[in-house]
Design a protein around this motif. Structure first.
Motif, short mmCIF file in Angstrom:
data_model
loop_
_atom_site.label_atom_id
_atom_site.label_comp_id
_atom_site.label_asym_id
_atom_site.label_seq_id
_atom_site.Cartn_x
_atom_site.Cartn_y
_atom_site.Cartn_z
N GLU A 36 0.80 -1.22 0.00
CA GLU A 36 0.00 0.00 0.00
C GLU A 36 0.84 1.28 0.00
O GLU A 36 0.31 2.37 0.21
CB GLU A 36 -0.93 0.00 1.21
CG GLU A 36 -1.93 -1.15 1.15
CD GLU A 36 -2.78 -1.24 2.40
OE1 GLU A 36 -2.73 -0.31 3.23
OE2 GLU A 36 -3.50 -2.23 2.52
N CYS A 37 2.12 1.15 -0.26
CA CYS A 37 3.02 2.31 -0.19
C CYS A 37 3.39 2.77 -1.60
O CYS A 37 3.86 1.98 -2.42
CB CYS A 37 4.28 1.93 0.60
SG CYS A 37 5.54 3.21 0.60
N ARG A 38 3.22 4.05 -1.88
CA ARG A 38 3.52 4.59 -3.21
C ARG A 38 5.02 4.56 -3.50
O ARG A 38 5.42 4.34 -4.64
CB ARG A 38 3.00 6.01 -3.34
CG ARG A 38 1.49 6.07 -3.35
CD ARG A 38 1.02 7.48 -3.46
NE ARG A 38 1.50 8.19 -2.28
CZ ARG A 38 1.34 9.47 -2.06
NH1 ARG A 38 0.71 10.21 -2.94
NH2 ARG A 38 1.80 10.05 -0.97
N ILE A 39 5.85 4.76 -2.48
CA ILE A 39 7.30 4.75 -2.69
C ILE A 39 7.77 3.34 -3.03
O ILE A 39 8.53 3.13 -3.98
CB ILE A 39 8.03 5.31 -1.46
CG1 ILE A 39 7.67 6.79 -1.29
CG2 ILE A 39 9.54 5.12 -1.58
CD1 ILE A 39 8.12 7.39 0.01
N TYR A 41 5.92 0.99 -4.26
CA TYR A 41 5.33 0.65 -5.56
C TYR A 41 6.19 1.20 -6.70
O TYR A 41 6.49 0.49 -7.66
CB TYR A 41 3.90 1.22 -5.63
CG TYR A 41 3.21 1.00 -6.95
CD1 TYR A 41 2.67 -0.24 -7.26
CD2 TYR A 41 3.11 2.02 -7.88
CE1 TYR A 41 2.03 -0.44 -8.47
CE2 TYR A 41 2.48 1.83 -9.09
CZ TYR A 41 1.93 0.59 -9.38
OH TYR A 41 1.32 0.38 -10.58
N ALA A 42 6.60 2.46 -6.57
CA ALA A 42 7.43 3.08 -7.62
C ALA A 42 8.78 2.38 -7.73
O ALA A 42 9.27 2.12 -8.83
CB ALA A 42 7.62 4.56 -7.33
N ARG A 45 8.34 -0.96 -9.50
CA ARG A 45 8.19 -0.79 -10.96
C ARG A 45 9.54 -0.47 -11.60
O ARG A 45 9.85 -0.96 -12.68
CB ARG A 45 7.17 0.31 -11.27
CG ARG A 45 5.75 -0.17 -11.02
CD ARG A 45 4.76 0.91 -11.39
NE ARG A 45 4.99 1.39 -12.74
CZ ARG A 45 4.15 1.25 -13.75
NH1 ARG A 45 3.01 0.67 -13.55
NH2 ARG A 45 4.43 1.73 -14.94
N GLU A 80 4.05 5.72 5.57
CA GLU A 80 5.04 5.91 4.53
C GLU A 80 6.19 6.64 5.14
O GLU A 80 7.11 7.08 4.74
CB GLU A 80 4.45 6.68 3.36
CG GLU A 80 3.43 5.86 2.62
CD GLU A 80 2.91 6.61 1.42
OE1 GLU A 80 3.72 7.11 0.61
OE2 GLU A 80 1.70 6.69 1.28
#
Length: 80
Positions: A36-39, A41-42, A45, A80
């Protein structure tokens, strides 16, 4: 069916055969991104893209980013 390698047409009209390019595979153990963390996740990717580009140094760097960031998750809960 003499040669099944993919062909690439070069600008001058000649045809070149492309050899199979090895793809970097995941090591047996690598850090898992927090779902659930955008950092995370990025970084995950970026790691996937680096692996597809056979950039081992970048894969290691993204692994380091995920590992360091995961420590924040374990120290602060799910933030986060």
């Amino acid at each position: 069916m003499a040669n099944d390698l993919p062909k690439r047409v070069i600008r001058d009209g000649t045809v070149a055969l492309e050899a199979a390019v090895p793809v970097l595979h995941s090591p047996a153990f690598e850090p898992v991104a927090h779902p659930e963390c955008r950092i995370c996740y990025a970084a995950n990717r970026g790691r996937t893209a680096a692996r597809l580009q056979n950039a081992a140094g970048r894969v290691r760097e993204f692994n380091r980013i995920i590992e360091d960031h995961r420590r924040l998750h374990s120290n602060q809960g799910a933030g986060e």
